[in-house]
Design an enzyme around this catalytic site. Structure first.
Site, PDB file in Angstrom:
ATOM      1  N   ILE A  57      53.674  46.382  32.584  1.00  0.00           N
ATOM      2  CA  ILE A  57      54.186  45.021  32.708  1.00  0.00           C
ATOM      3  C   ILE A  57      53.202  44.009  32.150  1.00  0.00           C
ATOM      4  O   ILE A  57      53.590  43.039  31.484  1.00  0.00           O
ATOM      5  CB  ILE A  57      54.519  44.700  34.181  1.00  0.00           C
ATOM      6  CG1 ILE A  57      55.680  45.571  34.657  1.00  0.00           C
ATOM      7  CG2 ILE A  57      54.881  43.221  34.339  1.00  0.00           C
ATOM      8  CD1 ILE A  57      56.023  45.407  36.119  1.00  0.00           C
ATOM      9  N   TYR A  76      49.730  49.574  50.376  1.00  0.00           N
ATOM     10  CA  TYR A  76      50.047  48.860  49.136  1.00  0.00           C
ATOM     11  C   TYR A  76      51.176  47.866  49.372  1.00  0.00           C
ATOM     12  O   TYR A  76      51.120  46.709  48.944  1.00  0.00           O
ATOM     13  CB  TYR A  76      50.434  49.868  48.060  1.00  0.00           C
ATOM     14  CG  TYR A  76      50.864  49.238  46.757  1.00  0.00           C
ATOM     15  CD1 TYR A  76      49.918  48.799  45.837  1.00  0.00           C
ATOM     16  CD2 TYR A  76      52.213  49.076  46.448  1.00  0.00           C
ATOM     17  CE1 TYR A  76      50.308  48.225  44.632  1.00  0.00           C
ATOM     18  CE2 TYR A  76      52.610  48.502  45.262  1.00  0.00           C
ATOM     19  CZ  TYR A  76      51.658  48.076  44.351  1.00  0.00           C
ATOM     20  OH  TYR A  76      52.042  47.495  43.179  1.00  0.00           O
TER      21      TYR A  76
END
Length: 286
Positions: free
Chosen positions: A53, A192
């Site tokens: 990304i 996370y």
């Protein structure tokens, strides 16, 4: 603003993304800017931008006219990504920066002290593919340090240099990459996921704090994007969960996120701050 998740040195690493920018007193590019290159003359610093990304965002901002500063932990990755984008005719430079290291953050800022318009934080880590309760103290410290604390510290260093650029009619923008989506297999990314949720609160807080300076702060929340980072989750979905095709989320591409980041940096987003933009193909989210 995020880089792909991937195994490196036995650890699953992933990207985070954030972007910062000035508040615009109007939108729609009414300042006469070239609509073909809405970011012309601007400078964008992007962490974790040599793959996935982050690289897609760098390419899009470069195509929209910005000078892009790439960074990641490995010199060879920076060199390769810079050469690739320069071969496309884009204005690009790069430097090594492990966002979790104080000296690297300071070096990145020092090299670009002439002024920065946009900060897009994509770099991040996830060294544990387990449940939250299975994480050690060291795992918690690493994930929260790199994914939450370090982007905020980098922004703090850059704010004075962003102010050097002046308010201008087009403004500045900061975007963060966060996670508020629910996808099959996400229970394997406990700490996370918590760090990504913390980014949502960080976005709201910084947007309020930096509004008087004309700096906008927004969050990008990608869904299941086809990157090295998401590969583990995608494999677990197919092997362990085996959802029917109708329930399996469509996998997006890094480019699906890049256009949103460019918009948030552009004059058209001058009245948008403190928001989380979900790019998840309709998958359920918190």
């Amino acid at each position: 603003m995020r880089r792909a998740l991937g195994w490196a040195g036995g650890r699953l690493r992933g990207p985070e993304a954030s972007v910062s920018g000035r508040m615009c007193s109007g939108g729609g590019g009414g300042d006469g800017a070239d609509r073909r290159f809405p970011l012309a003359g601007r400078v964008a610093v992007i962490t974790g931008s040599t793959d996935g990304i982050g690289l897609a965002v760098a390419r899009r901002l470069g195509r929209d006219g910005a000078h892009v500063v790439l960074s990641s932990r490995q010199q060879e990755n920076v060199t390769r990504a810079v050469a690739s984008l320069q071969a496309e005719g884009l204005s690009v430079s790069g430097t090594v920066c492990h966002i979790g290291k104080t000296e690297d953050r300071e070096r990145l800022v020092a090299k670009h002290s002439g002024g920065v318009d946009f900060l897009v934080c994509v770099a991040g880590v996830n060294p544990l593919v387990r449940s939250t309760w299975e994480a050690s103290e060291q795992i918690w410290d690493k994930i929260l340090d790199v994914n939450v604390k370090s982007p905020a510290l980098l922004l703090g260093l850059l704010v004075p240099h962003m102010e050097k650029r002046g308010y201008g009619p087009r403004g500045w923008s900061v975007q963060w990459g966060g996670g508020c989506r629910i996808i099959p297999g996400s229970e394997l990314l406990g700490p996370y996921n918590v760090s990504k949720t913390a980014i949502l609160g960080l976005t709201k807080t910084l947007a309020l704090e930096l509004k008087p300076k004309g700096i906008r702060v927004n969050c990008l929340a990608p869904g299941l994007i086809k990157t090295n980072f998401s590969q583990v989750v995608r494999i677990d979905i197919m092997i362990f969960i085996k959802p029917p095709p109708s329930l399996c989320p469509r996998t997006g591409k890094p480019e699906d996120c890049a256009g949103v980041v460019s918009f948030l940096c552009s004059p058209d987003a001058g009245y948008i701050t403190g928001e989380t933009i979900v790019v998840a193909g309709g998958s359920p989210r918190l």
